[in-house]
Write a protein that holds these residues in place. Sequence first.
Motif, PDB file in Angstrom:
ATOM      1  N   MET A 102     -13.084 -19.642 -31.723  1.00 28.70           N
ATOM      2  CA  MET A 102     -12.051 -19.059 -31.139  1.00 28.70           C
ATOM      3  C   MET A 102     -11.536 -18.029 -31.793  1.00 28.70           C
ATOM      4  O   MET A 102     -11.230 -17.896 -33.149  1.00 28.70           O
ATOM      5  N   THR A 103     -11.407 -16.897 -31.268  1.00 29.84           N
ATOM      6  CA  THR A 103     -10.688 -15.974 -31.853  1.00 29.84           C
ATOM      7  C   THR A 103      -9.129 -15.813 -31.440  1.00 29.84           C
ATOM      8  O   THR A 103      -8.700 -15.979 -30.169  1.00 29.84           O
ATOM      9  N   PHE A 104      -8.375 -15.550 -32.404  1.00 27.11           N
ATOM     10  CA  PHE A 104      -6.893 -15.987 -32.191  1.00 27.11           C
ATOM     11  C   PHE A 104      -6.152 -14.744 -32.721  1.00 27.11           C
ATOM     12  O   PHE A 104      -5.969 -14.628 -33.960  1.00 27.11           O
ATOM     13  N   ALA A 105      -5.639 -13.781 -31.774  1.00 24.89           N
ATOM     14  CA  ALA A 105      -4.747 -12.681 -32.034  1.00 24.89           C
ATOM     15  C   ALA A 105      -3.439 -13.218 -32.438  1.00 24.89           C
ATOM     16  O   ALA A 105      -2.559 -13.570 -31.557  1.00 24.89           O
ATOM     17  N   ILE A 106      -3.079 -13.520 -33.603  1.00 25.13           N
ATOM     18  CA  ILE A 106      -1.816 -13.877 -34.099  1.00 25.13           C
ATOM     19  C   ILE A 106      -0.586 -12.989 -33.900  1.00 25.13           C
ATOM     20  O   ILE A 106       0.716 -13.311 -33.968  1.00 25.13           O
ATOM     21  N   THR A 107      -0.967 -11.694 -33.952  1.00 28.07           N
ATOM     22  CA  THR A 107       0.331 -10.685 -33.675  1.00 28.07           C
ATOM     23  C   THR A 107      -0.507  -9.637 -32.841  1.00 28.07           C
ATOM     24  O   THR A 107      -1.684  -9.177 -33.244  1.00 28.07           O
ATOM     25  N   TYR A 108       0.280  -8.742 -32.240  1.00 28.15           N
ATOM     26  CA  TYR A 108      -0.188  -7.418 -31.820  1.00 28.15           C
ATOM     27  C   TYR A 108       0.685  -6.214 -32.539  1.00 28.15           C
ATOM     28  O   TYR A 108       0.218  -5.092 -31.974  1.00 28.15           O
ATOM     29  N   ASN A 109       1.298  -6.601 -33.324  1.00 31.47           N
ATOM     30  CA  ASN A 109       1.895  -5.584 -34.096  1.00 31.47           C
ATOM     31  C   ASN A 109       0.913  -4.704 -35.160  1.00 31.47           C
ATOM     32  O   ASN A 109       0.076  -5.664 -35.522  1.00 31.47           O
ATOM     33  N   ARG A 121      -2.416  -2.279 -24.561  1.00 29.06           N
ATOM     34  CA  ARG A 121      -1.695  -3.041 -23.412  1.00 29.06           C
ATOM     35  C   ARG A 121      -1.596  -4.590 -23.579  1.00 29.06           C
ATOM     36  O   ARG A 121      -1.218  -5.216 -22.278  1.00 29.06           O
ATOM     37  N   HIS A 122      -1.571  -5.029 -24.726  1.00 29.91           N
ATOM     38  CA  HIS A 122      -1.442  -6.514 -24.858  1.00 29.91           C
ATOM     39  C   HIS A 122       0.166  -6.805 -25.504  1.00 29.91           C
ATOM     40  O   HIS A 122       0.614  -7.911 -25.223  1.00 29.91           O
ATOM     41  N   LEU A 123       0.412  -5.767 -26.074  1.00 33.81           N
ATOM     42  CA  LEU A 123       1.896  -6.040 -26.941  1.00 33.81           C
ATOM     43  C   LEU A 123       2.830  -6.094 -25.876  1.00 33.81           C
ATOM     44  O   LEU A 123       3.058  -5.099 -25.008  1.00 33.81           O
ATOM     45  N   ARG A 124       4.015  -6.936 -25.856  1.00 28.82           N
ATOM     46  CA  ARG A 124       4.833  -7.190 -25.019  1.00 28.82           C
ATOM     47  C   ARG A 124       6.177  -7.431 -25.584  1.00 28.82           C
ATOM     48  O   ARG A 124       6.292  -7.974 -26.634  1.00 28.82           O
ATOM     49  N   LYS A 125       7.368  -6.590 -25.125  1.00 25.55           N
ATOM     50  CA  LYS A 125       8.726  -6.739 -25.901  1.00 25.55           C
ATOM     51  C   LYS A 125       9.509  -8.078 -24.943  1.00 25.55           C
ATOM     52  O   LYS A 125      10.474  -8.517 -25.650  1.00 25.55           O
ATOM     53  N   ASP A 126       8.822  -8.609 -23.940  1.00 22.91           N
ATOM     54  CA  ASP A 126       9.523  -9.586 -23.041  1.00 22.91           C
ATOM     55  C   ASP A 126       9.177 -10.837 -23.342  1.00 22.91           C
ATOM     56  O   ASP A 126       9.560 -12.010 -22.830  1.00 22.91           O
ATOM     57  N   ARG A 127       8.310 -11.021 -24.357  1.00 18.03           N
ATOM     58  CA  ARG A 127       8.000 -12.411 -25.027  1.00 18.03           C
ATOM     59  C   ARG A 127       7.719 -12.456 -26.341  1.00 18.03           C
ATOM     60  O   ARG A 127       7.373 -11.614 -26.881  1.00 18.03           O
ATOM     61  N   LYS A 128       7.847 -13.782 -26.800  1.00 18.33           N
ATOM     62  CA  LYS A 128       7.685 -14.057 -27.963  1.00 18.33           C
ATOM     63  C   LYS A 128       6.457 -14.511 -28.386  1.00 18.33           C
ATOM     64  O   LYS A 128       5.944 -15.309 -27.666  1.00 18.33           O
TER      65      LYS A 128
END
Length: 421
Positions: A102-109, A121-128
Amino acid sequence: MEVEQVFLKLFGRNLISYKKLENGQVAGSGILNPILDRLSIYRLIFMILLQANFYKNMEVGRWKGKIVSNTFAPPVGSRPMLRALKGLIRSQLLPYPFPIAMTFAITYNCQCKCVHCSAGRHLRKDRKELSTEEAKKLIDDAQKLGVTIIAFTGGEPLLREDLFELISHVDKRKAMPVMFTNGQFLTDENVDKLAEAGLYSIFLSIDSPDAEEHNNLRGMPGLFETAIEGIKRVQSKGIFAGFSGYATRSGTEKGTYKKLHKLAIDLGLKNIIYFDCVPTGNMLHDTSEMLTFDLREELHNYSAEVFRKKIIPPLSSQSWQNSVEAYLSGIGCLAANIQLYASAYGDIAPCDFTPLSFGNVRKESLKKIWMRMVKHPAYNHRSPFCRMQNKEFRHFYIDPIPNDAYLPYKISKLPRVDYRK
């Protein structure tokens, strides 16, 4: 153009052989193939023999006394390795596969500004992002499903404060934690914490062996030099260190992969994961740098020669992974086969480079989402070749994604069809 690999020949006739077709598919071409390819036990025995041959002939180091042949796979003879083998066998005998990575992207920062970013295009401001407890539950559920490699990625994973806690949470009796990083934050303090948490291996993302070109592609002056110093610190702490790169059409024509391999040899690294340039993320609809059949064969042949000569580090190229021998070894296209991808918000996709969400672990179980994925007509079969480079697959599942859509895109918004037909 086609490439044929012969495994058994008698009186000048191919008894067991396979052809790699120009579209990436693998077809049996020997006299006995029509009979043997229908037998699950034959495929299983063939897979075990090929896997055993690889692990017997390649050693890049030792982990707690056990041989390491690939730093993105558990050590030979370890409990995670035996779990992985069990998963591969089950996947061959049952009508659907089980994931072992499993590859787990723990943050998009991320501090970089890569024009080619696969997580673009994965980073979102409307989701935590998943909380620490939600992330731990995902890790637990992945291990229950059979996962034996958990790769922390991003964005830049070292920008998430609980990274070390999440690495520590991985049950080392079941899975090995690895990490992909751009290398800027591989300080003495962070490397010490990674080692203490039990990190197995690190892959430093390198876009070019030329420092100036790498820094320009990343939008970060001086990053190459900082990252190389950081990977040396990683080596000093006994964590397996390697590169993660990608093969573009223009770069491969210039032999970039050979220069990257030489740099890794000079640094004493233990592995290079060398992906094909897959149109995804920021470059979702740009296929101009995809490899041609001939270039993939060039990379495959180079990787195979490195394996044969036992050169460390091996160049673990996707082009080799999509070859005849790798497909018969149980690999081929990893997506929804032996691998899954989890986003920072809990979306589950087939792999890092396939921006299609089959569900979210905040709403339903990981197992339920996995079963939905492997029963979908786009994934209910093994593929020897990366679907994201398949023209027909892209026509149905990638081309319709709007340019302004967040990724991963919900599979429910796309037609439920078998792209092969």
